[in-house]
Write a protein that holds these residues in place. Structure first.
Motif, PDB file in Angstrom:
ATOM      1  N   LEU A 598     -10.924 -39.284 -46.907  1.00  0.00           N
ATOM      2  CA  LEU A 598     -10.342 -40.107 -45.848  1.00  0.00           C
ATOM      3  C   LEU A 598      -9.772 -41.413 -46.389  1.00  0.00           C
ATOM      4  CD1 LEU A 598     -12.831 -39.775 -42.855  1.00  0.00           C
ATOM      5  CD2 LEU A 598     -10.976 -38.265 -43.543  1.00  0.00           C
ATOM      6  N   ASP A 602      -6.368 -42.314 -41.972  1.00  0.00           N
ATOM      7  CA  ASP A 602      -7.170 -41.250 -41.356  1.00  0.00           C
ATOM      8  C   ASP A 602      -8.232 -41.845 -40.438  1.00  0.00           C
ATOM      9  OD1 ASP A 602      -5.856 -39.188 -42.819  1.00  0.00           O
ATOM     10  OD2 ASP A 602      -7.145 -39.578 -44.536  1.00  0.00           O
ATOM     11  N   ILE A 606      -8.800 -41.006 -36.506  1.00  0.00           N
ATOM     12  CA  ILE A 606     -10.048 -40.379 -36.062  1.00  0.00           C
ATOM     13  C   ILE A 606     -10.760 -41.253 -35.044  1.00  0.00           C
ATOM     14  CG2 ILE A 606     -12.349 -39.655 -36.823  1.00  0.00           C
ATOM     15  CD1 ILE A 606     -11.017 -38.763 -39.471  1.00  0.00           C
ATOM     16  N   CYS A 610     -11.765 -39.966 -31.432  1.00  0.00           N
ATOM     17  CA  CYS A 610     -13.182 -39.851 -31.065  1.00  0.00           C
ATOM     18  C   CYS A 610     -13.458 -40.497 -29.715  1.00  0.00           C
ATOM     19  CB  CYS A 610     -14.058 -40.497 -32.130  1.00  0.00           C
ATOM     20  SG  CYS A 610     -14.340 -39.484 -33.593  1.00  0.00           S
ATOM     21  N   ASP A 730     -16.492 -31.086 -40.596  1.00  0.00           N
ATOM     22  CA  ASP A 730     -15.409 -31.106 -39.616  1.00  0.00           C
ATOM     23  C   ASP A 730     -15.829 -30.270 -38.408  1.00  0.00           C
ATOM     24  OD1 ASP A 730     -13.071 -31.313 -38.250  1.00  0.00           O
ATOM     25  OD2 ASP A 730     -11.832 -30.234 -39.712  1.00  0.00           O
ATOM     26  N   MET A 815     -13.296 -33.054 -35.924  1.00  0.00           N
ATOM     27  CA  MET A 815     -12.794 -34.250 -36.600  1.00  0.00           C
ATOM     28  C   MET A 815     -11.292 -34.110 -36.806  1.00  0.00           C
ATOM     29  SD  MET A 815     -14.517 -36.333 -39.766  1.00  0.00           S
ATOM     30  CE  MET A 815     -16.120 -36.212 -38.985  1.00  0.00           C
ATOM     31  N   SER A 816     -10.851 -32.914 -37.097  1.00  0.00           N
ATOM     32  CA  SER A 816      -9.406 -32.645 -37.172  1.00  0.00           C
ATOM     33  C   SER A 816      -8.743 -32.908 -35.827  1.00  0.00           C
ATOM     34  CB  SER A 816      -9.149 -31.196 -37.582  1.00  0.00           C
ATOM     35  OG  SER A 816      -9.532 -30.949 -38.915  1.00  0.00           O
ATOM     36  N   SER A 818      -9.791 -34.963 -33.468  1.00  0.00           N
ATOM     37  CA  SER A 818      -9.747 -36.416 -33.273  1.00  0.00           C
ATOM     38  C   SER A 818      -8.582 -37.021 -34.039  1.00  0.00           C
ATOM     39  CB  SER A 818     -11.061 -37.054 -33.746  1.00  0.00           C
ATOM     40  OG  SER A 818     -12.152 -36.611 -32.982  1.00  0.00           O
ATOM     41  N   TRP A 819      -8.403 -36.565 -35.267  1.00  0.00           N
ATOM     42  CA  TRP A 819      -7.310 -37.058 -36.117  1.00  0.00           C
ATOM     43  C   TRP A 819      -5.962 -36.795 -35.462  1.00  0.00           C
ATOM     44  CZ3 TRP A 819      -3.161 -34.864 -38.723  1.00  0.00           C
ATOM     45  CH2 TRP A 819      -2.613 -35.603 -39.781  1.00  0.00           C
TER      46      TRP A 819
END
Length: 1004
Positions: A598, A602, A606, A610, A730, A815-816, A818-819
């Protein structure tokens, strides 16, 4: 004698002092009721400028002072000092935190621009004290330590001191901030002491920031406001004196001298209100107001109702994040007095330094020796008659004129562009004495208008400012309903604003806020001034008006803390990255051999995602973002791996915060487990350490308990700790945020408890380890009862699971997700398409088949209580009839959406004008509320009256919806709504993996 009916408005800017005398009973006449107006240069002593302006208006119009009902003064002096980062007007500030073990590793000004932080943030001391969310003590106030801290601060010569306590806004019994302030005054009577609770509300770091700014400007403000009072007294005016504040209302001068931060944006607010007054014949349309003074240019969006658009839940002042009421106005260092020069690379610079009120002695056109924006403007236009054009001959400005004009045009177009919520052109109204430097056309403007009297629009806005009244009360709900209490307090607020001088029939409720403890409610009412009133007291004398209070004007005092840190040791930080549209579109994350490394970019993406996936809960990720950013800047590596790359026998840790999200924004994290800090670990990491000490093993990776809110970043924090140094996964156990940890996918697939032993820690010396429990529900009930006695928020380390089970139970690639959501929001901001940010988010979560916009409108009511570590309540949103350039407008149909929450939003229910109800979305589907002005998520603790919002519904993961047990645990029955049936919002779309998309294979 006739009743006084004239209002004087005076705006004291950095360059000009403007005045106007208004008879608002004639506001519809061609002359708008303007009896007299005057523009003059601001003097070094503001009282001289005020006296001169009012005297000349009296002489020009033959006004009898007895006919004046009030004098209202607005000023940009204070915000100018901050924007310019003027060390001569900003006092150094010491902060004493009443915080117990919390916030030790958070320096003051952690998210400030480095230059401003080094000027202002001089000292930080930590003292035992602070409250829990239920009003109980974290620890008693250590009065002896307050005395020691005060003695140290006094020895350094710092005279501006802030006292900030954890949960101080709800401290109505112990009054720790007030007690500490009295101790300081007894030891150091010449000090200026600011209690944070008098400046802002819940939100520790943001309240501290606001209090620091207030304290820094306090000595200068006291001198300035005292000079205002002197000016009015010397004119033999017997009327009350007011100072305009940020929300367009007026504040007694004596009160403004205590909280000058409330006036920080009164200058541009006055200009916007004045612009609305002057443009009333042009119809009610949304327009951009560009107020160009001598020092700054302030830009804001004027709504159809004639008031400025309000800022989001959090506001930025010169790059500093705060949390008090503030109009959505952006300022840049561009004005008529801006100094023109060149930077090290040879490029032309315009501001932010300005000659200010000395323009008539220092500008070239007046015979001075400094080239200013006014000089170039006079040279470039024969229509501008300022100073002596002949004095510009031989100054070699002409060859730079095209570059200057391009620069000014670019600066104005850029600031206007950042304020727009749509790429469509919008009318731009130019006001202010410096408006002559602006071109006649701007990219992004449907037309550029400069109305008559625009040069004194700020004074007109001051003269037309409204009266306000605030009721701050704690009420019992035992014998009355919440609605009955709100109705009674609204009536009290109305009575108070009438007592302050408003016409009763003009009064409206402007703001309404509730706090979780003991039904604390704050209501603000505003109304028009009653010209017939004559029963006002004489102007009160200022306390310590002659004390400058500046600390060490010549010598820099380093930021010193009780554990030996100072400003030289702190990293140079700014709050966030500055990204362009091109930056976002071209950015690719670093994924090497299926490990995602990260970057700060990033992390920005994220964090945004989130909070949106938190569905109102999970706590704000902002503090955790700051913490991770500091780790990155300190050399740490943040790693993310795919759950499908796990080995079956891997040991997967899990952890996060547990409890009310209201706590997380007020109680800062404690000591970090960093290699450079030898201290006790903070509650999240402490629970992990204690658990694996008990298990006598070490995990191979960590999975977040939930992706939503602050807990979505906890896996990264745990993984990056020096004690573990493991990658985060992730994915997570919820795919969103839920209020209780038995609402997780492992519980859906296994009835017995799979994540025990479990350890919780409150960071204040209390640790509980639960080694066995029949089910996760049993464990949750026991731990929830404990945490309600531990401050309603603890760090929680759940028992590890195997890699094999993780691959079966995980909600993948969150997490992807959120990104991707964060990137979409960031791109909307950079491209000025915030009005369609919801559609951009929907595209990233699967498109219209998987998500949709449920509502657009504004919050008109919020209720909250805290019980057993949860924040319960509901938000009421009034739907917009249509969407315009502002994003939302009110509707006469009065359709509403009700969103109840238990930490997280439970469902969205629409009620039409006839009372018919329709459920728009129900858990486990996600109900996400975002700020319509910037696309930022709103946690339930941030819901407040008047915020324009967009509500998005997102279909839940099939890990929840594919089985009856999943729906029972994560659906409406899991929240106690046994009669409410879950109906899917749409079809679930599995998030796309960043690791799969961007992986680059490299040999070791």
């Amino acid at each position: 004698m006739s009743t006084p009916k004239l209002r004087i408005g005076v705006d004291v800017g950095g360059t000009n002092t403007d005045g106007v005398i208004l008879d608002l009973s004639k506001s519809s006449d061609p002359d708008r009721g303007i009896v007299a107006w005057k523009k003059a240069s601001t003097t070094s002593n503001p009282s001289d400028g005020i006296i001169n302006v009012i005297k000349e208006m009296f002489q020009d119009s033959h006004i009898d002072p007895e006919d004046v009902a009030s004098v209202t003064i607005g000023t940009t002096h204070f915000i100018n000092a901050v924007v310019e980062m003027d060390q001569s007007r900003l006092a150094k500030v010491a902060v004493i935190r009443l915080c117990g073990p919390f916030s030790k590793d958070i320096p003051i000004g952690i998210d400030w621009p480095p230059r401003l932080r080094n000027i202002v943030c001089a000292y930080r001391g930590l003292v035992n004290g602070g409250l829990e969310i239920d009003g109980s003590l974290i620890s008693e106030l250590d009065e002896d330590e307050v005395r020691r801290q005060c003695t140290e601060i006094k020895s350094l010569g710092i005279r501006s001191i802030v006292v900030v306590g954890v949960f101080s806004p709800i401290d109505l019994i112990y009054k720790q901030e007030e007690t500490a302030a009295e101790i300081i005054r007894s030891i150091y009577p010449e000090a200026n002491v600011v209690c944070s609770k008098e400046v802002a509300n819940i939100g520790f770091l943001e309240r501290e920031n606001a209090a620091i700014l207030n304290a820094s400007i306090l000595p200068f403000a006291r001198r300035t406001i005292h000079s205002f009072q002197e000016a009015v007294s010397r004119l033999n005016l017997k009327c009350p004196v007011f100072v305009t504040q940020n929300d367009g209302t007026i504040l007694p001068a004596s009160a403004a001298a205590r909280v000058p931060i409330r006036t920080f944006s009164s200058g541009p607010t006055n200009s916007m209100r004045g612009a609305a007054f002057l443009m009333q014949d042009h119809g009610n349309e949304v327009m951009m107001v560009v107020d160009i003074g001598g020092t700054t240019t302030d830009v804001g969006l004027l709504l159809k109702n004639g008031f400025p658009r309000q800022a989001a839940a959090y506001s930025e002042i010169a790059g500093v994040r705060t949390n008090f009421s503030y109009p959505d106005v952006r300022s840049i260092g561009l004005g008529g007095g801006s100094i023109i020069g060149r930077d090290k690379s040879g490029k032309l610079t315009v501001g932010p330094e300005s000659v200010g009120y000395q323009i008539q002695s220092k500008a070239l056109v007046f015979g001075g020796d400094i080239s200013t924006a006014t000089d170039y403007t006079v040279l470039g236009s024969s229509d501008v008659q300022i100073g002596d054009r002949m004095k510009l001959e031989g100054c070699s400005l002409e060859q730079n004129l095209p570059e200057f004009q391009r620069k000014v045009k670019s600066m104005l177009e850029q600031i206007v562009d950042t304020m727009k919520t749509s790429p469509e052109d919008i009318p731009i109204v130019l006001v202010g004495g410096g408006a002559v430097i602006a071109p006649d056309s701007l990219v992004g403007a449907s037309r550029v208008v400069k109305p008559k009297w625009s040069g004194v629009a700020n004074a007109i806005g001051a003269a037309t400012a409204r009266v306000s009244g605030v009721i701050d009360s704690v009420e019992s709900t035992e014998s009355k309903t919440q609605q009955e209490i709100l109705s009674e307090l609204s009536q009290r607020a109305t009575d108070k604003v009438v007592a302050n001088g408003a016409l009763r029939e003009s009064v409206v409720i402007a703001e309404m806020e509730t706090f979780p403890l003991q039904s604390r409610i704050i209501i603000k009412a505003v109304g028009d001034f009653d010209y017939s009133r004559t029963d006002f007291e004489e102007i009160p004398a200022m306390v310590n008006a002659g004390v400058d209070g500046f600390a060490d004007d010549g010598n820099h005092i380093e930021q010193k803390t009780t554990n030996g840190e100072n400003s030289k040791d702190l990293p140079s930080t700014s709050r966030s990255l500055v990204l362009t549209k091109e930056d976002v579109m071209s950015y690719k994350p670093s994924v090497i051999n299926r490990q995602w490394l990260l970057s700060e970019t990033d992390l920005e993406f994220i964090t945004i995602g989130c909070y949106i996936l938190g569905t109102g809960g999970g706590g704000s990720p902002y503090q955790h973002f700051l913490r991770l950013r500091e780790l990155l800047r300190g050399g740490a590596t943040l790693r993310v791996i795919s759950p499908q790359d796990l080995n079956d026998d891997d040991i997967i840790a899990c952890g996060g915060g547990k409890g009310s999200p209201q706590v997380s924004i007020e109680k800062p994290y404690g000591d970090e487990d960093q290699k450079l800090i030898n201290a006790n670990v903070e509650r999240i990491l402490e629970s992990q350490r204690e658990l694996y000490k008990f298990l006598k093993t070490k995990p191979d990776a960590v999975i977040p308990l939930e992706i939503g809110g602050g807990n979505g970043l906890q896996g990264l924090i745990i993984g990056a700790s020096s004690a573990l140094d493991i990658p985060a996964i992730d994915g997570d156990w919820m795919g969103r945020a839920y209020p209780v940890s038995w609402q997780t996918t492992p519980v859906v697939f296994e009835k017995k408890a799979m994540m025990v032993p479990t350890c919780i820690s409150d960071g204040n010396g209390r640790i509980i380890l639960m080694t066995h429990a029949p089910t996760e529900l049993d464990a949750e009930r026991a731990l929830r009862a404990a945490l309600s006695q531990m401050g309603s928020h603890v760090g929680c380390a759940k028992g590890p699971v195997s890699g094999k089970n993780t691959k079966k139970w995980v909600v993948e690639n969150t997490m992807s997700l959120s990104w991707r959501i964060g990137r979409a929001v960031t791109l909307s901001r950079c491209a000025n398409t915030i009005d369609t940010v919801a559609e951009s988010i929907i595209a990233e979560v699967g498109g219209p088949e998987s998500a949709r916009v449920l509502a657009k409108g504004k919050i008109i009511g919020v209720e909250r209580i805290v019980k057993m570590g949860h924040t319960y309540g509901e938000a009421i949103i009034e739907l917009a009839a249509s969407q315009d350039d502002n994003g939302v407008v009110s509707t006469s149909a009065k359709e509403r959406v009700i969103i109840p929450f238990k930490n997280e939003n439970i469902y969205a229910k629409k009620i039409d004008a006839n009372g018919k109800e329709e459920f728009l979305a129900v858990v486990p589907d996600l109900v996400c509320v975002i700020d319509a002005q910037n696309g930022e998520a709103l946690g339930t603790q941030e819901y407040r009256y008047g915020l324009p919002v967009v509500v998005i519904g997102i279909t839940a993961s099939d890990k929840w919806t594919s089985t009856a047990r999943g729906i029972e645990i994560g659906g409406p029955k899991g929240f106690g709504f046994n009669d409410l049936e879950y109906k899917p919002l749409g079809k679930f779309s599995k998030p796309r993996s960043v690791i799969d998309e961007f992986n680059v294979s490299k040999s070791s």
